[in-house]
Design an enzyme around this catalytic site. Structure first.
Site, PDB file in Angstrom:
ATOM      1  N   HIS A  81      40.096   9.204 -55.771  1.00 25.13           N
ATOM      2  CA  HIS A  81      39.086  10.247 -55.608  1.00 25.13           C
ATOM      3  C   HIS A  81      39.760  11.606 -55.733  1.00 25.13           C
ATOM      4  O   HIS A  81      40.815  11.843 -55.144  1.00 25.13           O
ATOM      5  CB  HIS A  81      38.422  10.131 -54.227  1.00 25.13           C
ATOM      6  CG  HIS A  81      37.451  11.241 -53.960  1.00 25.13           C
ATOM      7  ND1 HIS A  81      36.168  11.246 -54.452  1.00 25.13           N
ATOM      8  CD2 HIS A  81      37.586  12.403 -53.269  1.00 25.13           C
ATOM      9  CE1 HIS A  81      35.552  12.350 -54.074  1.00 25.13           C
ATOM     10  NE2 HIS A  81      36.394  13.076 -53.351  1.00 25.13           N
ATOM     11  N   ASP A 160      25.100  10.425 -45.364  1.00 22.22           N
ATOM     12  CA  ASP A 160      25.875  11.535 -45.944  1.00 22.22           C
ATOM     13  C   ASP A 160      24.983  12.409 -46.816  1.00 22.22           C
ATOM     14  O   ASP A 160      25.075  13.635 -46.791  1.00 22.22           O
ATOM     15  CB  ASP A 160      27.056  11.003 -46.768  1.00 22.22           C
ATOM     16  CG  ASP A 160      27.793  12.159 -47.435  1.00 22.22           C
ATOM     17  OD1 ASP A 160      28.294  13.032 -46.697  1.00 22.22           O
ATOM     18  OD2 ASP A 160      27.833  12.224 -48.672  1.00 22.22           O
ATOM     19  N   SER A 182      32.439  12.663 -44.862  1.00 22.31           N
ATOM     20  CA  SER A 182      31.557  12.659 -46.028  1.00 22.31           C
ATOM     21  C   SER A 182      32.220  11.947 -47.215  1.00 22.31           C
ATOM     22  O   SER A 182      31.659  11.022 -47.810  1.00 22.31           O
ATOM     23  CB  SER A 182      31.210  14.112 -46.383  1.00 22.31           C
ATOM     24  OG  SER A 182      30.590  14.191 -47.622  1.00 22.31           O
ATOM     25  N   LYS A 186      31.776   7.410 -48.279  1.00 23.33           N
ATOM     26  CA  LYS A 186      31.326   6.956 -49.599  1.00 23.33           C
ATOM     27  C   LYS A 186      32.381   6.048 -50.226  1.00 23.33           C
ATOM     28  O   LYS A 186      32.069   5.024 -50.818  1.00 23.33           O
ATOM     29  CB  LYS A 186      31.080   8.170 -50.511  1.00 23.33           C
ATOM     30  CG  LYS A 186      29.854   8.974 -50.087  1.00 23.33           C
ATOM     31  CD  LYS A 186      29.646  10.197 -50.953  1.00 23.33           C
ATOM     32  CE  LYS A 186      30.504  11.344 -50.535  1.00 23.33           C
ATOM     33  NZ  LYS A 186      30.028  12.683 -50.817  1.00 23.33           N
TER      34      LYS A 186
HETATM   35  N1  URA Z   1      32.657  16.589 -51.134  1.00 18.78           N
HETATM   36  C1  URA Z   1      31.943  15.698 -50.405  1.00 18.78           C
HETATM   37  O1  URA Z   1      31.573  14.631 -50.891  1.00 18.78           O
HETATM   38  N2  URA Z   1      31.635  16.012 -49.137  1.00 18.78           N
HETATM   39  C2  URA Z   1      32.021  17.161 -48.547  1.00 18.78           C
HETATM   40  O2  URA Z   1      31.728  17.391 -47.391  1.00 18.78           O
HETATM   41  C3  URA Z   1      32.750  18.089 -49.320  1.00 18.78           C
HETATM   42  C4  URA Z   1      33.066  17.758 -50.621  1.00 18.78           C
END
Ligand code: URA
Length: 433
Positions: A81, A160, A182, A186
């Site tokens: 990521h 989220d 967050s 995911k």
């Molecule tokens: N990207 C995300 O997915 N969540 C955040 O809080 C900040 C950046």
């Protein structure tokens, strides 16, 4: 659990219990806890912070708000990521490269909102490419092609999605525990056993300072490990755009050039692809980092990574021949030239991204249309010598040339050209393992 008491407790700076966090997120997801109470708790977390244990509990609660994928494959699973940057097309190279090294790579990705497109927007410039697979088709593609990149569906971490929309309008985005929960919820829901993070830092990044980027990297890696995954992160420089292309289709074309071995592995962005893929491979296959680097260099050079990319594109309905033909169709172009002799000392990533956005490469609100051919392609990198009149960059977009000249004048301001040579610096600033 009484929502108001949980908010009071965090406002007073106390650590919340695991059950309080879980029940709060469950209540919010179900609609029993109203947005104003969730926003108040988010603000209290922003101001008071969270311990590692609380952050892990928040991440877990958010992950469990939706579907969590499980993989029963022969190959170890891994994903990378990136917190996102200007010209960041590295996933298009890293994910297939890791697959070519024997990993299964399930990669749920995003569409961009703001200055540039997301990975899904870039992939969707390949005619026919379906970046909106169902989770079942996503699983099938990973099993068959070894790698799949598609947009996260609403079934993954609905908490989220709801919470981010609130944070966006209540000044509560800038909080390491909230950002960690967050991003990580995911990625954990995606089910990969190894998670590698590229935390970008600088003018063109979400995290502007090295300290903040390092804190986020440590928090993400610590959280992933607490959830039983193997994990590592690099903090990398994002002051200048990554590579030459900033846009969408031009970024795919640049990724294809890397995958086909047309760009030397010594170029900084290609080196970063190899380093991040090698981290995935070494963690997932329990090899040394040196062995993993060697394997990545070989699989990039011998075309295996390109084969994996082609297999994924084909499996998701895309047609690379049509993409190549599209890239030969005429577009409006304008060249930016150097106004002096000297050395390129800096290329301001944010300014380049603003120009790409102005040309049509990004979207202001969800659903806006992106011009796939809009973007900027740099002809130089920081440290290069330039002479008066030498090309610095080319601006492109579909349709007529209106506005290109004004955009070029803006783009020129992104370049700092100095009389004497500068020291070239690497992209990797910190390692977190
Ligand atoms: N990207 C995300 O997915 N969540 C955040 O809080 C900040 C950046």
């Amino acid at each position: 659990m009484i929502a108001k008491l949980v908010i009071d407790k965090k406002r007073e700076g106390h650590a919340l219990g695991s059950a309080e966090i879980r029940e709060f997120i469950e209540g919010f997801t179900a609609g029993d806890i109203p947005d104003y109470q969730m926003s108040a708790l988010a603000m209290a977390i922003c101001c008071r912070g969270m311990t590692e244990r609380e952050t892990a509990d928040l991440t877990d609660a958010m992950m469990r708000s939706g579907r969590c994928l499980e993989w029963n494959l022969d190959a170890p699973t891994a994903d990378k990521h990136s917190t996102g940057g200007v010209g960041d097309k590295l996933s298009l190279v890293i994910q297939p490269l890791a697959a070519a090294c024997g990993l299964a790579v399930p990669s749920l990705t995003g569409r961009g909102l703001g200055l540039t497109g997301g990975t899904a927007d870039k992939l969707e410039t390949i005619p026919g490419y379906n970046a909106s697979l169902s989770l079942d088709d996503f699983s099938k593609t990973v099993a068959e092609a070894g790698v799949s990149m598609t947009v996260q569906t609403d079934e993954i971490t609905p908490a989220d999605k709801k919470l981010y929309a609130l944070r966006d309008v209540t000044g509560t985005v800038a909080s390491i525990p909230l950002i960690t929960a967050s991003i990580l919820s995911k990625k954990l829901a995606e089910g990969a056993g190894t998670l590698v993070f590229d935390v970008k830092c600088g003018a063109g990044a979400f995290m502007k300072t090295r300290e903040d980027a390092l804190a986020l990297a440590k928090s993400l890696v610590g959280g992933a490990k607490a959830a039983g995954r193997r994990s590592a992160a690099l903090v990398t420089d994002m002051n200048a755009p990554l590579g030459a292309a900033v846009g969408n289709a031009n970024e795919v074309a640049e990724a294809l050039a890397i995958l086909r071995g047309e760009i030397d592995q010594s170029r900084a962005d290609v080196g970063l692809c190899i380093e991040l893929a090698a981290l995935m491979v070494s963690l997932a296959r329990e090899t040394t980092l040196d062995d993993a680097r060697k394997m990545c260099r070989e699989r990039l050079a011998d075309g295996s990574a390109m084969e994996k990319f082609s297999a994924m594109v084909k499996s998701q309905g895309g047609d690379l021949d049509r993409f190549e033909r599209m890239m030969h169709e005429p577009v409006s172009k304008f060249r930016v030239q150097s106004m002096r002799h000297g050395v390129v000392a800096a290329i301001d990533a944010e300014k380049v991204a603003r120009v790409a956005f102005r040309l049509g490469a990004g979207r202001e609100k969800a659903g806006d249309r992106i011009d796939p051919r809009a973007g900027v392609t740099l002809s130089v990198a920081a440290g290069d010598k330039v002479s008066l009149g030498a090309p610095l960059a080319t601006l492109e977009r579909s349709g007529g040339p209106d506005g290109l000249e004004a955009a070029a004048a803006e783009l020129l301001k992104a370049f700092t050209i100095v009389p004497s040579p500068i020291e070239r610096r690497g992209l990797i600033l910190e390692r977190v393992e």
